[in-house]
Design a protein around this motif. Sequence first.
Motif, PDB file in Angstrom:
ATOM      1  N   ARG A 231       4.247  10.236  -6.951  1.00  0.00           N
ATOM      2  CA  ARG A 231       5.261  10.612  -7.940  1.00  0.00           C
ATOM      3  C   ARG A 231       4.641  10.897  -9.302  1.00  0.00           C
ATOM      4  NH1 ARG A 231      10.458   6.693  -6.699  1.00  0.00           N
ATOM      5  NH2 ARG A 231      10.740   7.379  -4.553  1.00  0.00           N
ATOM      6  N   LEU A 232       3.657  10.094  -9.699  1.00  0.00           N
ATOM      7  CA  LEU A 232       2.991  10.332 -10.980  1.00  0.00           C
ATOM      8  C   LEU A 232       2.234  11.660 -10.973  1.00  0.00           C
ATOM      9  CD1 LEU A 232       1.661   6.762 -11.878  1.00  0.00           C
ATOM     10  CD2 LEU A 232       3.490   8.041 -12.991  1.00  0.00           C
ATOM     11  N   VAL A 233       1.557  11.948  -9.872  1.00  0.00           N
ATOM     12  CA  VAL A 233       0.828  13.216  -9.763  1.00  0.00           C
ATOM     13  C   VAL A 233       1.813  14.386  -9.803  1.00  0.00           C
ATOM     14  CG1 VAL A 233      -0.562  14.637  -8.193  1.00  0.00           C
ATOM     15  CG2 VAL A 233      -1.165  12.254  -8.596  1.00  0.00           C
ATOM     16  N   LEU A 234       2.924  14.263  -9.114  1.00  0.00           N
ATOM     17  CA  LEU A 234       3.930  15.327  -9.109  1.00  0.00           C
ATOM     18  C   LEU A 234       4.539  15.524 -10.493  1.00  0.00           C
ATOM     19  CD1 LEU A 234       5.496  17.358  -7.387  1.00  0.00           C
ATOM     20  CD2 LEU A 234       7.171  15.559  -6.952  1.00  0.00           C
ATOM     21  N   ALA A 235       4.818  14.416 -11.197  1.00  0.00           N
ATOM     22  CA  ALA A 235       5.369  14.511 -12.549  1.00  0.00           C
ATOM     23  C   ALA A 235       4.358  15.158 -13.495  1.00  0.00           C
ATOM     24  CB  ALA A 235       5.769  13.130 -13.046  1.00  0.00           C
ATOM     25  N   ALA A 236       3.089  14.758 -13.399  1.00  0.00           N
ATOM     26  CA  ALA A 236       2.050  15.341 -14.259  1.00  0.00           C
ATOM     27  C   ALA A 236       1.875  16.824 -13.963  1.00  0.00           C
ATOM     28  CB  ALA A 236       0.734  14.596 -14.058  1.00  0.00           C
ATOM     29  N   ALA A 237       1.900  17.194 -12.676  1.00  0.00           N
ATOM     30  CA  ALA A 237       1.764  18.608 -12.310  1.00  0.00           C
ATOM     31  C   ALA A 237       2.958  19.413 -12.820  1.00  0.00           C
ATOM     32  CB  ALA A 237       1.631  18.748 -10.800  1.00  0.00           C
TER      33      ALA A 237
ATOM     34  N   LEU B 236       0.817  -1.209   0.000  1.00  0.00           N
ATOM     35  CA  LEU B 236       0.000   0.000   0.000  1.00  0.00           C
ATOM     36  C   LEU B 236       0.853   1.261   0.000  1.00  0.00           C
ATOM     37  CD1 LEU B 236      -2.868   1.092   0.088  1.00  0.00           C
ATOM     38  CD2 LEU B 236      -2.737   1.032   2.569  1.00  0.00           C
ATOM     39  N   SER B 237       1.904   1.300   0.792  1.00  0.00           N
ATOM     40  CA  SER B 237       2.776   2.480   0.814  1.00  0.00           C
ATOM     41  C   SER B 237       3.531   2.644  -0.506  1.00  0.00           C
ATOM     42  CB  SER B 237       3.758   2.395   1.982  1.00  0.00           C
ATOM     43  OG  SER B 237       4.660   1.313   1.797  1.00  0.00           O
ATOM     44  N   THR B 238       3.875   1.529  -1.139  1.00  0.00           N
ATOM     45  CA  THR B 238       4.534   1.593  -2.443  1.00  0.00           C
ATOM     46  C   THR B 238       3.585   2.160  -3.492  1.00  0.00           C
ATOM     47  OG1 THR B 238       5.881  -0.332  -1.863  1.00  0.00           O
ATOM     48  CG2 THR B 238       5.764   0.256  -4.185  1.00  0.00           C
ATOM     49  N   LEU B 239       2.325   1.716  -3.473  1.00  0.00           N
ATOM     50  CA  LEU B 239       1.343   2.233  -4.431  1.00  0.00           C
ATOM     51  C   LEU B 239       1.073   3.719  -4.205  1.00  0.00           C
ATOM     52  CD1 LEU B 239      -1.252  -0.689  -4.616  1.00  0.00           C
ATOM     53  CD2 LEU B 239       0.381   0.044  -6.358  1.00  0.00           C
ATOM     54  N   ILE B 240       0.996   4.136  -2.967  1.00  0.00           N
ATOM     55  CA  ILE B 240       0.785   5.558  -2.663  1.00  0.00           C
ATOM     56  C   ILE B 240       1.988   6.384  -3.106  1.00  0.00           C
ATOM     57  CG2 ILE B 240       0.530   7.222  -0.780  1.00  0.00           C
ATOM     58  CD1 ILE B 240      -1.195   5.151   0.656  1.00  0.00           C
ATOM     59  N   SER B 241       3.174   5.864  -2.904  1.00  0.00           N
ATOM     60  CA  SER B 241       4.386   6.570  -3.316  1.00  0.00           C
ATOM     61  C   SER B 241       4.448   6.715  -4.833  1.00  0.00           C
ATOM     62  CB  SER B 241       5.618   5.805  -2.806  1.00  0.00           C
ATOM     63  OG  SER B 241       6.795   6.386  -3.283  1.00  0.00           O
TER      64      SER B 241
END
Length: 105
Positions: free
Chosen positions: A13-19, A4-9
């Motif tokens: 990261r994907l949200v930060l890269a997209a932003a 779960l922590s790996t999926l959240i991480s």
Amino acid sequence: MNVLSTLISIAARLVLAAASIVLFLVVLAAGLVIFGVVLLWSLIRGRKPTLHTATFRRAAEFRSQAFRPGAMHGMNGSRAPRGEVIDAEVREVREVPNADPRLER
């Protein structure tokens, strides 16, 4: 719990890269729009659009002077004189009040 922590991480990261990509594209689009508006404004007023690169040219010349041979300073930080010093007396040149302009040629 570890999965779960790996999926959240990964999601964070994907949200930060997209932003980051969206922010880059917005800033790029704003710059292009501003450039286009300034270009159109200068053309409407009848002036040729120019790029003022004199500052960059002066900086490049300043940097190149530092690496010329003979540009090294002495032990006390002074340079050798480059030429003669000319001492000139300053005086005011006044116009003659009744001068004929045809005689000035």
